[in-house]
Design an enzyme around this catalytic site. Structure first.
Site, PDB file in Angstrom:
ATOM      1  N   ALA A   1      38.820  45.207  32.284  1.00 32.60           N
ATOM      2  CA  ALA A   1      39.965  44.290  32.443  1.00 32.60           C
ATOM      3  C   ALA A   1      40.225  43.456  31.178  1.00 32.60           C
ATOM      4  O   ALA A   1      41.275  43.585  30.529  1.00 32.60           O
ATOM      5  CB  ALA A   1      39.731  43.398  33.647  1.00 32.60           C
TER       6      ALA A   1
ATOM      7  N   SER B   1      38.721  51.134  31.239  1.00 33.75           N
ATOM      8  CA  SER B   1      39.955  50.754  31.925  1.00 33.75           C
ATOM      9  C   SER B   1      40.093  51.386  33.311  1.00 33.75           C
ATOM     10  O   SER B   1      41.088  52.014  33.617  1.00 33.75           O
ATOM     11  CB  SER B   1      41.148  51.153  31.049  1.00 33.75           C
ATOM     12  OG  SER B   1      42.286  50.441  31.420  1.00 33.75           O
TER      13      SER B   1
ATOM     14  N   ALA C   1      40.012  50.803  37.602  1.00 34.01           N
ATOM     15  CA  ALA C   1      40.429  49.732  38.528  1.00 34.01           C
ATOM     16  C   ALA C   1      39.256  49.355  39.423  1.00 34.01           C
ATOM     17  O   ALA C   1      39.131  49.860  40.545  1.00 34.01           O
ATOM     18  CB  ALA C   1      41.616  50.213  39.360  1.00 34.01           C
TER      19      ALA C   1
ATOM     20  N   CYS D   1      38.789  46.800  41.113  1.00 40.43           N
ATOM     21  CA  CYS D   1      39.245  46.186  42.367  1.00 40.43           C
ATOM     22  C   CYS D   1      39.598  47.244  43.415  1.00 40.43           C
ATOM     23  O   CYS D   1      39.665  46.940  44.611  1.00 40.43           O
ATOM     24  CB  CYS D   1      40.457  45.298  42.115  1.00 40.43           C
ATOM     25  SG  CYS D   1      40.163  44.073  40.824  1.00 40.43           S
TER      26      CYS D   1
ATOM     27  N   ASP E   1      35.012  37.590  32.861  1.00 39.38           N
ATOM     28  CA  ASP E   1      33.989  37.035  33.748  1.00 39.38           C
ATOM     29  C   ASP E   1      32.863  36.309  33.020  1.00 39.38           C
ATOM     30  O   ASP E   1      32.086  35.589  33.660  1.00 39.38           O
ATOM     31  CB  ASP E   1      33.353  38.164  34.590  1.00 39.38           C
ATOM     32  CG  ASP E   1      34.293  38.690  35.650  1.00 39.38           C
ATOM     33  OD1 ASP E   1      35.412  38.155  35.774  1.00 39.38           O
ATOM     34  OD2 ASP E   1      33.915  39.647  36.354  1.00 39.38           O
TER      35      ASP E   1
ATOM     36  N   ASN F   1      42.506  39.155  32.596  1.00 35.80           N
ATOM     37  CA  ASN F   1      43.637  39.772  31.891  1.00 35.80           C
ATOM     38  C   ASN F   1      44.402  38.749  31.056  1.00 35.80           C
ATOM     39  O   ASN F   1      44.798  39.026  29.928  1.00 35.80           O
ATOM     40  CB  ASN F   1      44.568  40.448  32.901  1.00 35.80           C
ATOM     41  CG  ASN F   1      44.034  41.807  33.318  1.00 35.80           C
ATOM     42  OD1 ASN F   1      44.226  42.792  32.635  1.00 35.80           O
ATOM     43  ND2 ASN F   1      43.316  41.849  34.429  1.00 35.80           N
TER      44      ASN F   1
HETATM   45  P1  FAD Z   1      34.695  44.019  33.596  1.00 40.82           P
HETATM   46  O1  FAD Z   1      36.011  44.459  34.088  1.00 40.82           O
HETATM   47  O2  FAD Z   1      33.539  44.090  34.518  1.00 40.82           O
HETATM   48  O3  FAD Z   1      34.373  44.840  32.269  1.00 40.82           O
HETATM   49  C1  FAD Z   1      33.209  44.625  31.518  1.00 40.82           C
HETATM   50  C2  FAD Z   1      32.836  45.928  30.851  1.00 40.82           C
HETATM   51  O4  FAD Z   1      31.959  45.651  29.783  1.00 40.82           O
HETATM   52  C3  FAD Z   1      32.084  46.864  31.793  1.00 40.82           C
HETATM   53  O5  FAD Z   1      32.749  48.102  31.883  1.00 40.82           O
HETATM   54  C4  FAD Z   1      30.718  47.013  31.152  1.00 40.82           C
HETATM   55  O6  FAD Z   1      30.170  48.313  31.294  1.00 40.82           O
HETATM   56  C5  FAD Z   1      31.025  46.715  29.690  1.00 40.82           C
HETATM   57  N1  FAD Z   1      29.865  46.239  28.945  1.00 40.82           N
HETATM   58  C6  FAD Z   1      28.997  45.268  29.318  1.00 40.82           C
HETATM   59  N2  FAD Z   1      28.064  45.067  28.364  1.00 40.82           N
HETATM   60  C7  FAD Z   1      28.348  45.931  27.371  1.00 40.82           C
HETATM   61  C8  FAD Z   1      27.744  46.203  26.113  1.00 40.82           C
HETATM   62  N3  FAD Z   1      26.675  45.528  25.697  1.00 40.82           N
HETATM   63  N4  FAD Z   1      28.288  47.160  25.335  1.00 40.82           N
HETATM   64  C9  FAD Z   1      29.385  47.853  25.749  1.00 40.82           C
HETATM   65  N5  FAD Z   1      29.985  47.653  26.928  1.00 40.82           N
HETATM   66  C10 FAD Z   1      29.488  46.684  27.722  1.00 40.82           C
HETATM   67  N6  FAD Z   1      39.055  40.432  41.120  1.00 40.82           N
HETATM   68  C11 FAD Z   1      40.213  39.988  41.656  1.00 40.82           C
HETATM   69  O7  FAD Z   1      40.826  39.077  41.099  1.00 40.82           O
HETATM   70  N7  FAD Z   1      40.726  40.567  42.786  1.00 40.82           N
HETATM   71  C12 FAD Z   1      40.116  41.596  43.420  1.00 40.82           C
HETATM   72  O8  FAD Z   1      40.610  42.108  44.426  1.00 40.82           O
HETATM   73  C13 FAD Z   1      38.885  42.048  42.903  1.00 40.82           C
HETATM   74  N8  FAD Z   1      38.221  43.045  43.519  1.00 40.82           N
HETATM   75  C14 FAD Z   1      37.069  43.510  42.964  1.00 40.82           C
HETATM   76  C15 FAD Z   1      36.416  44.562  43.591  1.00 40.82           C
HETATM   77  C16 FAD Z   1      35.257  45.078  43.048  1.00 40.82           C
HETATM   78  C17 FAD Z   1      34.553  46.181  43.755  1.00 40.82           C
HETATM   79  C18 FAD Z   1      34.762  44.556  41.828  1.00 40.82           C
HETATM   80  C19 FAD Z   1      33.538  45.143  41.208  1.00 40.82           C
HETATM   81  C20 FAD Z   1      35.395  43.500  41.200  1.00 40.82           C
HETATM   82  C21 FAD Z   1      36.557  42.974  41.769  1.00 40.82           C
HETATM   83  N9  FAD Z   1      37.224  41.901  41.179  1.00 40.82           N
HETATM   84  C22 FAD Z   1      38.385  41.439  41.717  1.00 40.82           C
HETATM   85  C23 FAD Z   1      36.700  41.240  39.972  1.00 40.82           C
HETATM   86  C24 FAD Z   1      37.381  41.767  38.722  1.00 40.82           C
HETATM   87  O9  FAD Z   1      37.295  43.153  38.714  1.00 40.82           O
HETATM   88  C25 FAD Z   1      36.714  41.155  37.509  1.00 40.82           C
HETATM   89  O10 FAD Z   1      36.924  39.768  37.552  1.00 40.82           O
HETATM   90  C26 FAD Z   1      37.268  41.699  36.204  1.00 40.82           C
HETATM   91  O11 FAD Z   1      37.127  43.087  36.133  1.00 40.82           O
HETATM   92  C27 FAD Z   1      36.554  41.046  35.030  1.00 40.82           C
HETATM   93  O12 FAD Z   1      36.958  41.629  33.843  1.00 40.82           O
HETATM   94  P2  FAD Z   1      35.987  41.656  32.595  1.00 40.82           P
HETATM   95  O13 FAD Z   1      36.714  42.381  31.521  1.00 40.82           O
HETATM   96  O14 FAD Z   1      35.462  40.329  32.337  1.00 40.82           O
HETATM   97  O15 FAD Z   1      34.743  42.522  33.082  1.00 40.82           O
END
Ligand code: FAD
Length: 551
Positions: free
Chosen positions: A17, A45, A47, A49, A291, A313
């Site tokens: 995300a 990339s 989904a 959620c 997050d 996002n």
């Molecule tokens: P993420 O999307 O988790 O991406 C982080 C990425 O970093 C991961 O792919 C990980 O593999 C990668 N990474 C980590 N460490 C390293 C490293 N050292 N080197 C390379 N890559 C690395 N939110 C809502 O608002 N509404 C919803 O309905 C909702 N439903 C959800 C349902 C589920 C099942 C899940 C799991 C989450 C849900 N969420 C929801 C939460 C939402 O998906 C997260 O808040 C959002 O994806 C956070 O984005 P991010 O980029 O911080 O982390």
């Protein structure tokens, strides 16, 4: 800030995300930057959620969960995506990232001018699940989802235990139930959905129970019984044992901040990365989004974690712009606006709940209403319960919760918008909202909640809390006889609302009086009669007996 001979090198760690938003935004504002996105898993990339809904088959095709492939990132954006590549160390002096290729084990170094951390959160594994039994799963990645589906597809899953009554846990409960599995939800807190206040969570709990899903609230798992590496039962705190074929652990998440802490970036009070309004960390060449960061809260002004997709996002857009151009808008505050569908109910909230307000020393008052999502005479109207929390001083909105059928999403988003702009309940009452019978009411639930709160603050009449101690007060019950029989209120004087004007003389105008009906609507009419007839201290039990019975 860059020239084409020596392009700005932007490295993004994490490709879902926040990471993907950052990288694509950076490209849209800087056509010459050299952008690389690292992802430790094999897919970017996706989904996350949507994962629960593919488990249950509601999203039929796995492919639908892949939002953009690495080829698209290159073809459309000229962003180089390296999957199965894990960033293992950040060298802030050299300005480089050490990368380990998870397939080959080869380590390399990637220099950066601007680095973006978007490593997300990681699911918490309770002690009793370490090591994870082979039939126990988080639901955080595509691999987790595939593992759960494979287990279900064996046809041997009769009983599942879901740990955690948060949003993801409830989505999983619904989807396992959809697949015909007998589900028990185990939550260590005495209620599910802790972003909601107790009464609103209770409405959802009652609905879940009506679907024959068992719940163990305030009764966590303390140990698992294993056979051949599989969990076969879970022992609860009260000593009882739950048989299980599948265990899903949704026990919360924590920010994945190891890389950041190891290279000395400043962390905040809740363990997330401290950032400024441009998403820069304590090292201005390193940004953090999603997050892992502590956002500013729109009600308290304090910084804290809020692991949700929207802020991830939006923060990616800010960081992408700032990293690629040196300037951007500021990241706005976050309200934790969230929503979940639980079978036929929707539950949503924004801002702070009672616990959050009390913990921050913020005084509040509460109005609860029950309303139809569109004109009740138009076919298909569904009811919702709506609660708003506001300042006793100036009526400023502080939080809102809604549980019901259709239209909950629209109302919570209106309230989130109002809180974002610092609106009071008096301003909320003036909102000019769209209306036709299939869509709403001329007096929308938003207006009704605002009118109720305005009455409360202006004493026309004030509101009593659902769990108010009514001992020694003059309680007037304006419900019908059958309503009173269904849900008795001992000690109340019964006068039905339509008989009210001719019975005023039977009541003592000097006594503190609380008027009660089923939802608070008829009680408002009766309480208004009393006020204008000289009763000195009159209030309306907010939400009526339907809400008090849940308190
Ligand atoms: P993420 O999307 O988790 O991406 C982080 C990425 O970093 C991961 O792919 C990980 O593999 C990668 N990474 C980590 N460490 C390293 C490293 N050292 N080197 C390379 N890559 C690395 N939110 C809502 O608002 N509404 C919803 O309905 C909702 N439903 C959800 C349902 C589920 C099942 C899940 C799991 C989450 C849900 N969420 C929801 C939460 C939402 O998906 C997260 O808040 C959002 O994806 C956070 O984005 P991010 O980029 O911080 O982390």
């Amino acid at each position: 800030m860059d020239d084409s001979k020596n392009p700005l090198r932007i490295v993004v760690i994490g490709g879902v995300a926040g990471g993907a938003s950052t990288a694509t935004r950076a490209r849209r504002v800087n056509s010459t930057a050299d952008i690389t996105m690292l992802e430790r898993n094999s897919v970017v990339s996706f989904a996350n959620c949507g994962l629960p809904y593919h488990v249950g088959g509601e999203i039929e095709k796995r492919q639908s969960l892949i939002v953009a492939k690495k080829e698209l990132f290159w073809n459309r954006f000229r962003i180089l995506v390296k999957t199965d590549c894990e960033a293992v160390k950040i060298d802030r002096v050299e300005k480089s990232v050490h990368v380990s290729d998870r397939e080959t084990g080869v380590t390399s170094t990637l220099p950066y001018d601007r680095l973006i951390l978007a490593t997300g959160a990681e699911p918490i594994t309770p002690d009793y699940c370490i090591p994870m039994p082979s039939n126990a799963f988080h639901l955080w990645t595509l691999a987790d989802m595939d593992g759960i589906i494979a287990e279900l597809d064996t046809g041997k899953v009769t009983n599942a235990v879901v740990v955690g009554g948060g949003f993801v846990g409830l989505e999983v409960v619904e989807q396992l139930h959809r697949r015909g599995v007998r589900v028990t939800l185990v939550e260590r807190n005495p209620q599910i959905l802790t972003r909601l206040d107790r009464i609103f969570a209770k409405m959802v709990e009652n609905h879940i129970a009506s679907k024959s899903v068992a719940m163990e609230l305030g009764n966590p798992i303390v140990s698992l019984k294993l056979e051949n590496g599989k969990a076969v039962s879970a022992t609860l705190k009260d000593g009882r044992s739950l048989p299980l074929d599948l265990l899903i652990v949704g026990a919360g998440v924590r920010p994945r901040t190891l890389l950041a802490s190891e290279c000395g970036l400043t962390l905040g009070t809740e363990g997330g990365i401290e950032v400024n309004d441009f998403m820069q960390t304590s090292d201005p060449n390193i940004y953090a989004v999603g997050d892992i960061v502590e956002y500013q809260n729109g009600v308290t002004g304090k910084r804290g974690l809020n692991p949700l997709a929207g802020p991830a996002n939006r923060s990616g857009r800010i960081a992408g712009t700032h990293a690629a151009t040196g300037a951007s808008n500021r990241m706005g505050p976050v309200l934790g606006t969230s929503i979940v569908r639980v079978f036929d109910l929707t539950a949503a909230c924004t801002g702070l709940n009672e616990r959050g307000l009390a913990a921050n020393g913020i005084e509040f008052r509460t109005a609860i209403i029950q309303a139809a999502h569109h004109a009740s005479y138009f076919p298909g109207s569904q009811s919702m319960q709506l609660k708003i929390l506001y300042s006793p001083e100036d009526g400023k909105l502080l939080g809102a919760q809604a549980v019901g059928g259709e239209g909950v999403d629209k109302r919570i988003d209106i309230l989130a918008t109002a809180i974002h702009f610092g609106a009071t309940v008096f301003q909320l009452a003036q909102l000019d909202l769209a209306y036709a019978p299939p869509f709403g009411s001329a007096k929308d639930p938003i207006h009704m909640a605002a009118f109720t709160a305005c009455n409360d603050l202006q004493g026309t009449p004030a509101l009593a809390l659902p769990n108010a101690d009514l001992t020694d007060l003059q309680i007037v019950d304006v419900r019908t006889a059958s309503e009173r029989d269904n849900l008795p209120l001992p000690g109340a004087i019964a006068i039905e609302v339509d008989d009210f004007p001719s019975h005023l003389s039977e009541l003592d105008s000097e006594r503190t009086t609380v008027v009660v009906c089923h939802s608070g609507k008829r009680a408002h009419v009766a309480a208004s009669w009393l006020r204008s007839s000289g009763f000195k201290n009159v209030s309306n039990l907010t939400g009526g007996m339907s809400i008090r019975s849940l308190s």
